[in-house]
Enzyme design. Structure first.
Site, PDB file in Angstrom:
ATOM      1  N   GLU A  94      33.173  37.714  28.925  1.00 36.07           N
ATOM      2  CA  GLU A  94      32.842  39.043  28.860  1.00 36.07           C
ATOM      3  C   GLU A  94      33.914  39.897  28.408  1.00 36.07           C
ATOM      4  O   GLU A  94      34.857  39.891  28.414  1.00 36.07           O
ATOM      5  CB  GLU A  94      32.227  39.360  30.211  1.00 36.07           C
ATOM      6  N   CYS A 114      39.805  31.586  34.572  1.00 40.39           N
ATOM      7  CA  CYS A 114      40.981  31.872  34.948  1.00 40.39           C
ATOM      8  C   CYS A 114      41.552  30.854  36.021  1.00 40.39           C
ATOM      9  O   CYS A 114      40.780  30.251  36.710  1.00 40.39           O
ATOM     10  CB  CYS A 114      41.077  33.082  35.615  1.00 40.39           C
ATOM     11  N   SER A 220      49.700  43.502  37.909  1.00 36.26           N
ATOM     12  CA  SER A 220      48.702  43.639  38.848  1.00 36.26           C
ATOM     13  C   SER A 220      49.578  43.411  40.060  1.00 36.26           C
ATOM     14  O   SER A 220      49.660  42.075  40.449  1.00 36.26           O
ATOM     15  CB  SER A 220      47.479  42.833  38.677  1.00 36.26           C
ATOM     16  N   ASN A 296      36.390  47.201  43.725  1.00 35.64           N
ATOM     17  CA  ASN A 296      34.993  46.638  43.597  1.00 35.64           C
ATOM     18  C   ASN A 296      34.593  45.452  44.297  1.00 35.64           C
ATOM     19  O   ASN A 296      34.892  44.341  43.887  1.00 35.64           O
ATOM     20  CB  ASN A 296      34.729  46.400  41.996  1.00 35.64           C
ATOM     21  N   CYS A 339      36.608  46.148  37.209  1.00 37.72           N
ATOM     22  CA  CYS A 339      37.772  45.546  37.356  1.00 37.72           C
ATOM     23  C   CYS A 339      37.189  44.543  38.208  1.00 37.72           C
ATOM     24  O   CYS A 339      36.897  44.714  39.315  1.00 37.72           O
ATOM     25  CB  CYS A 339      39.038  46.263  37.917  1.00 37.72           C
TER      26      CYS A 339
HETATM   27  N1  SAH Z   1      45.208  38.320  34.905  1.00 37.23           N
HETATM   28  C1  SAH Z   1      45.515  39.631  34.398  1.00 37.23           C
HETATM   29  C2  SAH Z   1      44.388  40.203  33.746  1.00 37.23           C
HETATM   30  C3  SAH Z   1      42.948  40.861  34.604  1.00 37.23           C
HETATM   31  S1  SAH Z   1      42.950  42.239  34.624  1.00 37.23           S
HETATM   32  C4  SAH Z   1      46.066  40.438  35.655  1.00 37.23           C
HETATM   33  O1  SAH Z   1      45.851  40.014  36.840  1.00 37.23           O
HETATM   34  O2  SAH Z   1      46.436  41.678  35.402  1.00 37.23           O
HETATM   35  C5  SAH Z   1      42.226  42.623  36.051  1.00 37.23           C
HETATM   36  C6  SAH Z   1      42.472  43.558  36.910  1.00 37.23           C
HETATM   37  O3  SAH Z   1      41.495  43.995  37.802  1.00 37.23           O
HETATM   38  C7  SAH Z   1      43.648  43.314  37.862  1.00 37.23           C
HETATM   39  O4  SAH Z   1      44.608  44.301  37.874  1.00 37.23           O
HETATM   40  C8  SAH Z   1      43.299  42.849  39.079  1.00 37.23           C
HETATM   41  O5  SAH Z   1      44.214  42.705  40.010  1.00 37.23           O
HETATM   42  C9  SAH Z   1      42.176  43.995  39.219  1.00 37.23           C
HETATM   43  N2  SAH Z   1      40.983  43.247  40.096  1.00 37.23           N
HETATM   44  C10 SAH Z   1      40.619  42.148  40.281  1.00 37.23           C
HETATM   45  N3  SAH Z   1      39.670  41.991  41.069  1.00 37.23           N
HETATM   46  C11 SAH Z   1      39.400  43.297  41.555  1.00 37.23           C
HETATM   47  C12 SAH Z   1      38.373  44.132  42.231  1.00 37.23           C
HETATM   48  N4  SAH Z   1      37.414  43.136  42.966  1.00 37.23           N
HETATM   49  N5  SAH Z   1      38.242  45.277  42.335  1.00 37.23           N
HETATM   50  C13 SAH Z   1      39.283  46.119  41.654  1.00 37.23           C
HETATM   51  N6  SAH Z   1      40.128  45.494  40.948  1.00 37.23           N
HETATM   52  C14 SAH Z   1      40.229  44.155  41.056  1.00 37.23           C
END
Ligand code: SAH
Length: 346
Positions: A94, A114, A220, A296, A339
């Site tokens: 996506e 992932c 992150s 989220n 996200c």
């Molecule tokens: N693997 C990389 C790229 C993915 S980025 C990374 O972790 O940075 C996706 C972003 O959304 C990351 O910052 C992750 O921590 C955040 N994320 C994941 N699940 C989420 C959720 N349920 N609510 C808000 N942010 C979330």
């Protein structure tokens, strides 16, 4: 027996030029085809109207163009668009178009599924099937650029590698894709408008610094306390905060570019004063800015957004310590495009 045709976009421009010479044509033909493949993002050899019919047939006999197809496109009531993208082998990833009043950002995927196991992220529930090829990453950007022009009357302005997957675990292909995206022979976008987001793979952060990449880095983080981070991002056991810190210091020394920390505050997980103090301390190691992301929900409520009070406490403490902090409101929640919500549900 059917001969397996080669993916023509796996060839460099030089290889393409050499191919035409070998076929008794001019090297220049390689440049023309290369332009069709990248700058014009052609779907088929038949689109290449300045190439003779015979040559197009010859290409068809030897190669394939593994162009992505946007299978379904969902539009949120806030203007966010989510594409379910079908790859040549039938797998799906996506990507998301996020509009604001001044910019359009493409959020693209780097892997199918992932291999990391962040407990709060929907993508972590999908098995990692494979890495995306450079052209599959590039095509996602082209698709969003087209949609931005069509629905928002302006070209794409920014790209974030925050879709499915961990970009630094598909480093070579991500770099190749960014090279094409920023090249004059591709989309000609500035690397300053591109951000690669990682959960924090120290070895690869150092490699990026050594490679003198020109795009931005986001991490992150979500916690600066090892036990807490390991409980929500188990790979932190392998790459603890001390290693991450060292790699970020290395990055800054080499690039002189600030890091962005992505951070979600959850109730009962990282909302105490101790968590805040640890984070502020971590922010002081290397010049940075902070993006607090709204949580989220993805499941039965194991994770919940922290109280406003806890959030304000974070923001106040960061600001008192002169750390720039933005609060990111979620976009596209109604279509599961926010996200951490990307999980091929459509
Ligand atoms: N693997 C990389 C790229 C993915 S980025 C990374 O972790 O940075 C996706 C972003 O959304 C990351 O910052 C992750 O921590 C955040 N994320 C994941 N699940 C989420 C959720 N349920 N609510 C808000 N942010 C979330």
């Amino acid at each position: 027996m059917e001969i397996k045709k080669k993916d023509i976009r796996a060839l460099t421009k030089e290889q393409l030029r050499a191919f035409f010479v070998k076929e008794g044509d001019k090297a220049f033909r390689g440049n023309q085809v290369y332009e069709w493949l990248w700058q014009k993002a052609a779907y088929s050899f038949d689109d290449m109207t300045n190439i003779s019919k015979e040559t197009r047939q010859m290409l068809e006999d030897n190669f394939v163009i593994n162009h992505i197809r946007v299978d379904t496109m969902q539009r949120s009531n806030d203007g966010t668009i989510k594409n379910a993208v079908r790859l040549h082998d039938g797998l799906i990833v996506e990507s998301v178009l996020i509009p604001t009043s001044t910019r359009t950002t493409a959020c693209v995927s780097s892997q199918v599924g992932c291999s990391l196991d962040c407990k709060f992220c929907a993508t972590s529930r999908l098995k990692r099937m494979r890495n995306l090829n450079p052209d599959e990453i590039y095509d996602q950007v082209v698709a969003i650029d087209n949609e931005s022009r069509l629905y928002h009357n302006r070209p794409l302005s920014n790209i974030v590698f925050m879709g499915m997957g961990e970009p630094l675990m598909n480093y070579n292909n991500v770099i190749k894709a960014i090279d094409k995206i920023t090249s004059k022979e591709g989309l000609g976008m500035s690397p300053k408008r591109i951000t690669v987001s990682t959960s924090g793979v120290p070895k690869m952060i150092k490699k990026m610094a050594d490679d003198e990449v020109k795009f931005n880095l986001a991490v992150s983080l979500h916690s600066a306390v090892d036990e807490v981070r390991t409980s929500i991002m188990p790979f932190n056991e392998t790459f603890p905060l001390q290693d991450l810190r060292e790699s970020l210091e290395y990055w800054y020394t080499k690039t002189q570019r600030k890091i962005s920390y992505e951070y979600v505050v959850w109730k009962g997980i990282n909302d105490t004063q101790n968590d805040i103090d640890a984070f502020v301390k971590f922010c002081k190691y290397v010049p940075c800015k902070v993006n607090i992301i709204e949580y989220n929900p993805i499941d039965d409520g194991e994770f919940q957004q922290a109280s406003n009070e806890a959030l304000e406490n974070y923001i106040r403490t960061l600001e008192q310590n002169r750390i720039v902090v933005n609060v990111r409101r979620s976009r596209g929640k109604d279509i599961d495009a926010a996200c951490g919500q990307l999980a091929n549900k459509t």
